[in-house]
Scaffold this active site. Structure first.
Site, mmCIF file in Angstrom:
data_model
loop_
_atom_site.group_PDB
_atom_site.id
_atom_site.type_symbol
_atom_site.label_atom_id
_atom_site.label_comp_id
_atom_site.label_asym_id
_atom_site.label_seq_id
_atom_site.Cartn_x
_atom_site.Cartn_y
_atom_site.Cartn_z
ATOM 1 N N ALA A 65 40.664 10.127 -42.981
ATOM 2 C CA ALA A 65 39.359 9.480 -42.834
ATOM 3 C C ALA A 65 38.488 10.382 -41.957
ATOM 4 O O ALA A 65 39.000 11.159 -41.147
ATOM 5 C CB ALA A 65 39.533 8.110 -42.190
ATOM 6 N N GLY A 109 44.419 9.162 -43.811
ATOM 7 C CA GLY A 109 43.903 8.467 -44.993
ATOM 8 C C GLY A 109 44.137 9.236 -46.286
ATOM 9 O O GLY A 109 44.180 8.626 -47.361
ATOM 10 N N GLU A 112 47.588 8.333 -47.248
ATOM 11 C CA GLU A 112 47.550 6.914 -47.644
ATOM 12 C C GLU A 112 46.893 6.742 -49.014
ATOM 13 O O GLU A 112 47.299 5.903 -49.812
ATOM 14 C CB GLU A 112 46.804 6.110 -46.567
ATOM 15 C CG GLU A 112 47.578 6.071 -45.255
ATOM 16 C CD GLU A 112 46.756 5.548 -44.080
ATOM 17 O OE1 GLU A 112 45.681 6.115 -43.814
ATOM 18 O OE2 GLU A 112 47.178 4.579 -43.437
ATOM 19 N N GLU A 132 47.486 9.971 -37.080
ATOM 20 C CA GLU A 132 46.521 9.123 -36.364
ATOM 21 C C GLU A 132 46.883 8.927 -34.898
ATOM 22 O O GLU A 132 46.009 8.742 -34.052
ATOM 23 C CB GLU A 132 46.416 7.749 -37.049
ATOM 24 C CG GLU A 132 45.703 7.755 -38.389
ATOM 25 C CD GLU A 132 46.599 8.038 -39.583
ATOM 26 O OE1 GLU A 132 47.748 8.513 -39.384
ATOM 27 O OE2 GLU A 132 46.164 7.776 -40.703
HETATM 28 N N1 CAA Z 1 37.555 14.173 -40.435
HETATM 29 C C1 CAA Z 1 36.434 14.898 -40.274
HETATM 30 N N2 CAA Z 1 36.410 16.239 -40.381
HETATM 31 C C2 CAA Z 1 37.582 16.868 -40.650
HETATM 32 C C3 CAA Z 1 38.786 16.165 -40.821
HETATM 33 C C4 CAA Z 1 38.748 14.741 -40.711
HETATM 34 N N3 CAA Z 1 39.832 13.978 -40.881
HETATM 35 N N4 CAA Z 1 39.770 17.047 -41.065
HETATM 36 C C5 CAA Z 1 39.196 18.262 -41.053
HETATM 37 N N5 CAA Z 1 37.875 18.164 -40.815
HETATM 38 C C6 CAA Z 1 36.879 19.232 -40.726
HETATM 39 C C7 CAA Z 1 36.981 19.968 -39.386
HETATM 40 O O1 CAA Z 1 36.277 19.271 -38.370
HETATM 41 C C8 CAA Z 1 36.348 21.286 -39.753
HETATM 42 O O2 CAA Z 1 34.952 21.139 -39.760
HETATM 43 P P1 CAA Z 1 34.004 22.303 -39.105
HETATM 44 O O3 CAA Z 1 34.299 23.521 -39.926
HETATM 45 O O4 CAA Z 1 32.621 21.755 -39.303
HETATM 46 O O5 CAA Z 1 34.427 22.443 -37.675
HETATM 47 C C9 CAA Z 1 36.778 21.508 -41.204
HETATM 48 O O6 CAA Z 1 37.152 20.225 -41.706
HETATM 49 C C10 CAA Z 1 37.998 22.421 -41.334
HETATM 50 O O7 CAA Z 1 38.997 21.894 -40.477
HETATM 51 P P2 CAA Z 1 39.755 22.792 -39.385
HETATM 52 O O8 CAA Z 1 38.850 23.845 -38.846
HETATM 53 O O9 CAA Z 1 40.388 21.847 -38.401
HETATM 54 O O10 CAA Z 1 40.843 23.469 -40.340
HETATM 55 P P3 CAA Z 1 42.307 23.963 -39.949
HETATM 56 O O11 CAA Z 1 42.795 24.684 -41.173
HETATM 57 O O12 CAA Z 1 42.317 24.652 -38.643
HETATM 58 O O13 CAA Z 1 43.178 22.607 -39.746
HETATM 59 C C11 CAA Z 1 43.915 20.383 -40.334
HETATM 60 C C12 CAA Z 1 43.391 21.764 -40.828
HETATM 61 C C13 CAA Z 1 45.303 20.564 -39.713
HETATM 62 C C14 CAA Z 1 43.981 19.476 -41.541
HETATM 63 C C15 CAA Z 1 42.951 19.838 -39.252
HETATM 64 O O14 CAA Z 1 41.624 19.877 -39.785
HETATM 65 C C16 CAA Z 1 43.227 18.410 -38.856
HETATM 66 O O15 CAA Z 1 44.120 18.174 -38.058
HETATM 67 N N6 CAA Z 1 42.443 17.443 -39.381
HETATM 68 C C17 CAA Z 1 42.516 16.064 -38.978
HETATM 69 C C18 CAA Z 1 43.719 15.366 -39.580
HETATM 70 C C19 CAA Z 1 43.759 13.932 -39.100
HETATM 71 O O16 CAA Z 1 43.865 13.652 -37.928
HETATM 72 N N7 CAA Z 1 43.691 12.984 -40.053
HETATM 73 C C20 CAA Z 1 43.713 11.576 -39.754
HETATM 74 C C21 CAA Z 1 42.314 11.033 -39.628
HETATM 75 S S1 CAA Z 1 42.270 9.331 -39.085
HETATM 76 C C22 CAA Z 1 42.651 8.413 -40.450
HETATM 77 O O17 CAA Z 1 42.817 8.958 -41.530
HETATM 78 C C23 CAA Z 1 42.759 6.935 -40.235
HETATM 79 C C24 CAA Z 1 43.281 6.157 -41.376
HETATM 80 O O18 CAA Z 1 44.389 5.665 -41.372
HETATM 81 C C25 CAA Z 1 42.443 5.930 -42.537
#
Ligand code: CAA
Length: 258
Positions: A65, A109, A112, A132
């Site tokens: 998400a 998400g 999921e 999360e």
């Molecule tokens: N939401 C918003 N933006 C996200 C995102 C997310 N979940 N995941 C990645 N992005 C964005 C980053 O902010 C980044 O944007 P910018 O270039 O503008 O800075 C872009 O995508 C590329 O991401 P990274 O620079 O972080 O890429 P990476 O290759 O270094 O890492 C990754 C990849 C490991 C997937 C890392 O992006 C990450 O950890 N993402 C978040 C994963 C996460 O925590 N997901 C759970 C979200 S909460 C949820 O989903 C609740 C639910 O139950 C529904």
């Protein structure tokens, strides 16, 4: 008008839906989810379609998400909009089979969403996880309910409590994934499976899906609501704000445990 974040295409009796928000690794926001819901409803009611494939890019099925969108929300914001309900559950209302073709990240998400599909075909570069906990929240979109059903309690607890990722091979061994294929074969493999399904009698396909879901889902509707409300409740904590802000600011969170 904003560019579409979901692309659709029809190949014979198979519909292909592609998440297309590459700069955010297909992070799921309400607008994308509304587009996805619309596409699913359209194909589900189209007599010429027998099966659907849902995919992302080679780098990400979906990285979860949209954390940026959620970071400032409080409990009442998420409760009032019933965040993760409505179109977020469009897959659950889709009667035709949907195959998730997953390459790259399927996190939070994204994992999921893949689990809401009828089965997952993974590329060898796929990474699954429910991170999360690192944001000061919990999975709110079925992860705490579907993951243990798919891979058992021990591994689900491991993934949900540590936030670690598992690769495609581990996911297949654990039973989350039906097949693993080289990334360059992923779409063909999923489309071929969908074509096979679409070639069968639609009533029998629909009934097979319903029957398997009956065995699998049990009291899922109530337990999903329990999960969602607990997810909402965590938006009343300081740590949710800190966890999500830390991600957006690309730093480690400093949790205060309240
Ligand atoms: N939401 C918003 N933006 C996200 C995102 C997310 N979940 N995941 C990645 N992005 C964005 C980053 O902010 C980044 O944007 P910018 O270039 O503008 O800075 C872009 O995508 C590329 O991401 P990274 O620079 O972080 O890429 P990476 O290759 O270094 O890492 C990754 C990849 C490991 C997937 C890392 O992006 C990450 O950890 N993402 C978040 C994963 C996460 O925590 N997901 C759970 C979200 S909460 C949820 O989903 C609740 C639910 O139950 C529904």
């Amino acid at each position: 008008m904003n560019a579409p974040m979901v692309k659709t295409e029809v190949r014979g009796r198979v519909a292909l839906i592609t998440l297309d928000r590459p700069k955010a690794l297909n992070a799921l926001n309400n607008a994308l989810i509304d587009e996805l819901g619309e596409a699913l409803r359209k194909f589900d009611s189209d007599e010429n379609i027998g099966a659907i494939v849902l995919t992302g890019s080679d780098k990400a099925f979906a990285a979860g998400a949209d954390i940026g969108a959620m970071q400032d929300w409080n409990y009442i914001d998420v409760y009032k909009q019933d965040y993760l309900g409505g179109n977020w559950e469009a897959l659950m209302r889709t009667r035709k089979p949907v195959i998730a073709a997953v390459a790259g990240y399927a996190l939070g998400g994204g994992c999921e969403l893949a689990m809401q599909c009828d089965f997952i075909i993974a590329a060898d570069n796929a990474r699954f996880g429910q991170p999360e906990i690192k944001l000061g929240v919990i999975p709110g979109f079925g992860g705490t309910q579907r993951l243990p059903r798919a891979i058992g309690k021990a591994k689900a607890m491991d993934l949900i409590l540590t936030g670690r990722m598992m690769d495609a091979e581990e996911a297949e061994r654990a039973g989350l994934v039906a097949r693993v294929v080289p990334v360059e074969r992923l779409l063909d493999e999923a489309l071929e499976a969908a074509e096979t399904i679409a070639s069968y009698s639609l009533p029998s396909v629909l009934m097979a899906k319903e029957c398997v879901n009956t065995a699998y889902e049990g009291a899922l509707a109530e337990t999903l609501m329990f999960e969602r409300r607990n997810f909402h409740a965590l938006f009343a904590t300081e740590d949710q704000k800190e966890g999500m802000k830390a991600f957006v600011e690309k730093r480690k969170p400093n949790f205060k445990h309240r």
